[in-house]
Motif scaffolding. Structure first.
Motif, PDB file in Angstrom:
ATOM      1  N   VAL A   1       0.836  -1.202   0.000  1.00  0.00           N
ATOM      2  CA  VAL A   1       0.000   0.000   0.000  1.00  0.00           C
ATOM      3  C   VAL A   1       0.866   1.246   0.000  1.00  0.00           C
ATOM      4  N   GLN A   2       1.906   1.236   0.832  1.00  0.00           N
ATOM      5  CA  GLN A   2       2.726   2.422   0.978  1.00  0.00           C
ATOM      6  C   GLN A   2       3.536   2.725  -0.273  1.00  0.00           C
ATOM      7  N   VAL A   3       4.110   1.694  -0.883  1.00  0.00           N
ATOM      8  CA  VAL A   3       4.912   1.936  -2.083  1.00  0.00           C
ATOM      9  C   VAL A   3       4.009   2.296  -3.263  1.00  0.00           C
ATOM     10  N   LEU A   4       2.794   1.788  -3.289  1.00  0.00           N
ATOM     11  CA  LEU A   4       1.871   2.152  -4.351  1.00  0.00           C
ATOM     12  C   LEU A   4       1.439   3.607  -4.262  1.00  0.00           C
ATOM     13  N   LYS A   5       1.409   4.164  -3.064  1.00  0.00           N
ATOM     14  CA  LYS A   5       1.108   5.587  -2.934  1.00  0.00           C
ATOM     15  C   LYS A   5       2.163   6.415  -3.671  1.00  0.00           C
ATOM     16  N   VAL A   6       3.419   6.011  -3.546  1.00  0.00           N
ATOM     17  CA  VAL A   6       4.490   6.706  -4.263  1.00  0.00           C
ATOM     18  C   VAL A   6       4.328   6.501  -5.766  1.00  0.00           C
ATOM     19  N   LEU A   7       4.089   5.264  -6.184  1.00  0.00           N
ATOM     20  CA  LEU A   7       3.981   4.965  -7.612  1.00  0.00           C
ATOM     21  C   LEU A   7       2.779   5.652  -8.250  1.00  0.00           C
ATOM     22  N   VAL A   8       1.674   5.751  -7.524  1.00  0.00           N
ATOM     23  CA  VAL A   8       0.511   6.462  -8.055  1.00  0.00           C
ATOM     24  C   VAL A   8       0.852   7.927  -8.273  1.00  0.00           C
ATOM     25  N   ASN A   9       1.554   8.530  -7.316  1.00  0.00           N
ATOM     26  CA  ASN A   9       1.959   9.927  -7.488  1.00  0.00           C
ATOM     27  C   ASN A   9       2.875  10.095  -8.698  1.00  0.00           C
ATOM     28  N   LEU A  10       3.817   9.197  -8.859  1.00  0.00           N
ATOM     29  CA  LEU A  10       4.731   9.281 -10.004  1.00  0.00           C
ATOM     30  C   LEU A  10       3.982   9.085 -11.324  1.00  0.00           C
ATOM     31  N   SER A  11       2.986   8.218 -11.318  1.00  0.00           N
ATOM     32  CA  SER A  11       2.280   7.895 -12.556  1.00  0.00           C
ATOM     33  C   SER A  11       1.384   9.018 -13.042  1.00  0.00           C
ATOM     34  N   ALA A  12       1.200  10.058 -12.233  1.00  0.00           N
ATOM     35  CA  ALA A  12       0.415  11.215 -12.667  1.00  0.00           C
ATOM     36  C   ALA A  12       1.261  12.237 -13.411  1.00  0.00           C
ATOM     37  N   ASN A  13       2.560  11.975 -13.530  1.00  0.00           N
ATOM     38  CA  ASN A  13       3.489  12.913 -14.154  1.00  0.00           C
ATOM     39  C   ASN A  13       3.900  12.401 -15.540  1.00  0.00           C
TER      40      ASN A  13
ATOM     41  N   ASN B   1      -3.762   5.700 -14.620  1.00  0.00           N
ATOM     42  CA  ASN B   1      -2.954   6.908 -14.852  1.00  0.00           C
ATOM     43  C   ASN B   1      -2.039   6.740 -16.064  1.00  0.00           C
ATOM     44  N   LEU B   2      -1.373   5.604 -16.147  1.00  0.00           N
ATOM     45  CA  LEU B   2      -0.468   5.367 -17.278  1.00  0.00           C
ATOM     46  C   LEU B   2      -1.243   5.291 -18.585  1.00  0.00           C
ATOM     47  N   THR B   3      -2.425   4.690 -18.532  1.00  0.00           N
ATOM     48  CA  THR B   3      -3.247   4.604 -19.738  1.00  0.00           C
ATOM     49  C   THR B   3      -3.671   5.988 -20.207  1.00  0.00           C
ATOM     50  N   LYS B   4      -4.059   6.838 -19.272  1.00  0.00           N
ATOM     51  CA  LYS B   4      -4.443   8.208 -19.619  1.00  0.00           C
ATOM     52  C   LYS B   4      -3.287   8.951 -20.270  1.00  0.00           C
ATOM     53  N   LEU B   5      -2.096   8.760 -19.738  1.00  0.00           N
ATOM     54  CA  LEU B   5      -0.936   9.460 -20.294  1.00  0.00           C
ATOM     55  C   LEU B   5      -0.623   8.985 -21.700  1.00  0.00           C
ATOM     56  N   THR B   6      -0.738   7.688 -21.945  1.00  0.00           N
ATOM     57  CA  THR B   6      -0.457   7.187 -23.289  1.00  0.00           C
ATOM     58  C   THR B   6      -1.504   7.664 -24.293  1.00  0.00           C
ATOM     59  N   GLN B   7      -2.720   7.856 -23.821  1.00  0.00           N
ATOM     60  CA  GLN B   7      -3.764   8.368 -24.710  1.00  0.00           C
ATOM     61  C   GLN B   7      -3.516   9.827 -25.069  1.00  0.00           C
ATOM     62  N   LYS B   8      -2.979  10.579 -24.110  1.00  0.00           N
ATOM     63  CA  LYS B   8      -2.749  12.002 -24.340  1.00  0.00           C
ATOM     64  C   LYS B   8      -1.530  12.259 -25.203  1.00  0.00           C
ATOM     65  N   ASP B   9      -0.516  11.421 -25.043  1.00  0.00           N
ATOM     66  CA  ASP B   9       0.731  11.647 -25.784  1.00  0.00           C
ATOM     67  C   ASP B   9       1.122  10.369 -26.516  1.00  0.00           C
ATOM     68  N   LYS B  10       0.600  10.175 -27.690  1.00  0.00           N
ATOM     69  CA  LYS B  10       0.869   8.963 -28.459  1.00  0.00           C
ATOM     70  C   LYS B  10       2.241   9.003 -29.141  1.00  0.00           C
ATOM     71  N   SER B  11       2.937  10.133 -29.001  1.00  0.00           N
ATOM     72  CA  SER B  11       4.237  10.262 -29.663  1.00  0.00           C
ATOM     73  C   SER B  11       5.355   9.622 -28.857  1.00  0.00           C
ATOM     74  N   ILE B  12       5.073   9.322 -27.599  1.00  0.00           N
ATOM     75  CA  ILE B  12       6.110   8.734 -26.753  1.00  0.00           C
ATOM     76  C   ILE B  12       6.367   7.296 -27.188  1.00  0.00           C
ATOM     77  N   THR B  13       7.629   6.986 -27.415  1.00  0.00           N
ATOM     78  CA  THR B  13       8.002   5.653 -27.876  1.00  0.00           C
ATOM     79  C   THR B  13       8.423   4.802 -26.683  1.00  0.00           C
ATOM     80  N   VAL B  14       7.832   3.643 -26.584  1.00  0.00           N
ATOM     81  CA  VAL B  14       8.194   2.686 -25.536  1.00  0.00           C
ATOM     82  C   VAL B  14       8.668   1.402 -26.197  1.00  0.00           C
ATOM     83  N   HIS B  15       9.663   0.774 -25.636  1.00  0.00           N
ATOM     84  CA  HIS B  15      10.270  -0.414 -26.232  1.00  0.00           C
ATOM     85  C   HIS B  15       9.431  -1.647 -25.932  1.00  0.00           C
ATOM     86  N   HIS B  16       8.696  -2.112 -26.939  1.00  0.00           N
ATOM     87  CA  HIS B  16       7.833  -3.266 -26.744  1.00  0.00           C
ATOM     88  C   HIS B  16       8.628  -4.541 -26.475  1.00  0.00           C
TER      89      HIS B  16
END
Length: 350
Positions: free
Chosen positions: A242-254, A291-306
């Motif tokens: 729970v505690q580490v996910l609080k940090v990860l959720v905050n990071l995932s909003a950026n 959060n990560l899904t929202k970010l990928t929808q907003k910025d489709k130009s970001i390349t991630v290594h599949h």
């Protein structure tokens, strides 16, 4: 980054769009999201609206025995001098709420001068309790207390470090304090990583990092420790998760953290998408994915290594059928909040 059509096919194959109950979940999630727009706090962070929240102040610790009217701190002599406190200088009120500036100044001076771990721990408990009140957070900063408390992170005694982190956590509820305390982020990340798994010291470090990650300002200082956070999530107990996910959720909003998170190794992540997982863990995992899904929808130009097998990217989008099946099951979770968060994630992916 991905084809939305592929997900839609997987959703249909898994039966995600069937039944009045599913439609109701989607409607409820959508309407509640609109109603809460602009909201904040930890409740909002769990649901994915405000997406992030402060860690609550650490409180409820018993005041040490010497924090009594007419009692002096142990180990103090009546010697006078700029570096020594007199017994009469530490005649403190019974409640931390009643501490005045001169009481706090004496505590800071004592903490700076003593080498006794017992006294250090007691002084930190009192400062931590007093720092739960916003007015005292400013007083402690103005008296130079942040640097004194921060020095306690280098003390070998584990209990002293833990109490110092508790105090820093309470002090970090103040934006001005955060500006001065950012210098401790790397040290706290290292301490948190090296601390025994599920220990109070590790939890105290994660609470501090939660507060310091509420804004985007200091996320870049945590980037190198993202693999450590996922290790704790994989191996830790429910409290640690729970505690580490609080940090990860905050990071995932950026948005600036998206590539770092999506390329992080977390092959176990989908195993947390399960009805048997603790609700508080499950909700935050779902918010993190949303959060990560929202970010990928907003910025489709970001390349991630599949091809990065085991990465969050490959886990969440490499096998859409498996993910869809997991979400299908969670739509029938007994908890309404979980079902609404699943519906929110589905809406973002479709």
């Amino acid at each position: 980054m991905r084809e939305s059509g592929g997900w839609s096919v997987a959703v249909r194959a898994a039966g995600l769009a069937v039944g009045a109950g599913v439609c109701y979940c989607l409607y409820r999630a959508s309407s509640r999201r609109r109603g809460r727009e602009g909201g904040g706090g930890e409740a909002g962070a769990k649901r994915g609206d405000a997406r992030r929240g402060h860690e609550a102040p650490v409180s409820g610790q018993a005041a040490p025995a010497w924090l009594q009217k007419g009692s002096a701190m142990p180990g103090l002599s009546s010697r006078k001098g700029p570096e020594n406190l007199r017994q009469e200088d530490v005649d403190l009120p019974k409640s931390s709420h009643d501490l005045e500036a001169h009481h706090i100044q004496n505590l800071i001076r004592l903490l700076d001068s003593t080498k006794d771990p017992t006294i250090q721990e007691q002084a930190l408990i009192t400062l931590s309790n007093s720092a739960a009140f916003s007015a005292n957070q400013d007083i402690i900063r103005n008296l130079g207390g942040l640097i004194i408390v921060g020095k306690m992170l280098s003390v070998p005694d584990t209990k002293v470090k833990e109490k110092a982190l508790n105090a820093l956590n309470n002090l970090s509820m103040n934006i001005k304090n955060q500006e001065e305390m950012k210098i401790y982020i790397t040290v706290v990340c290292e301490e948190t990583d090296s601390a025994p798994l599920n220990s109070e010291l590790q939890l105290a470090g994660l609470r501090f990092l939660t507060n310091m990650s509420v804004t985007n300002d200091y996320h870049y200082m945590m980037t190198n420790f993202i693999p450590c956070f996922f290790h704790m999530l994989s191996e830790g107990n429910e409290r640690t998760q729970v505690q580490v996910l609080k940090v990860l959720v905050n990071l995932s909003a950026n948005p600036a953290m998206m590539e770092h998170l999506l390329n992080a190794q977390a092959p176990f992540l989908l195993s947390l998408f399960d009805t048997c997982i603790n609700k508080e863990v499950l909700l935050r995992v779902l918010v993190f994915a949303t959060n990560l899904t929202k970010l990928t929808q907003k910025d489709k130009s970001i390349t991630v290594h599949h091809h990065n097998e085991g990465s969050i990217c490959s886990v969440l989008w490499g096998n859409t059928t498996e993910c869809a099946q997991k979400l299908t099951s969670l739509l029938y979770h007994h908890d309404t909040e979980v079902k609404e968060q699943v519906a929110e994630l589905i809406m973002q992916r479709c």
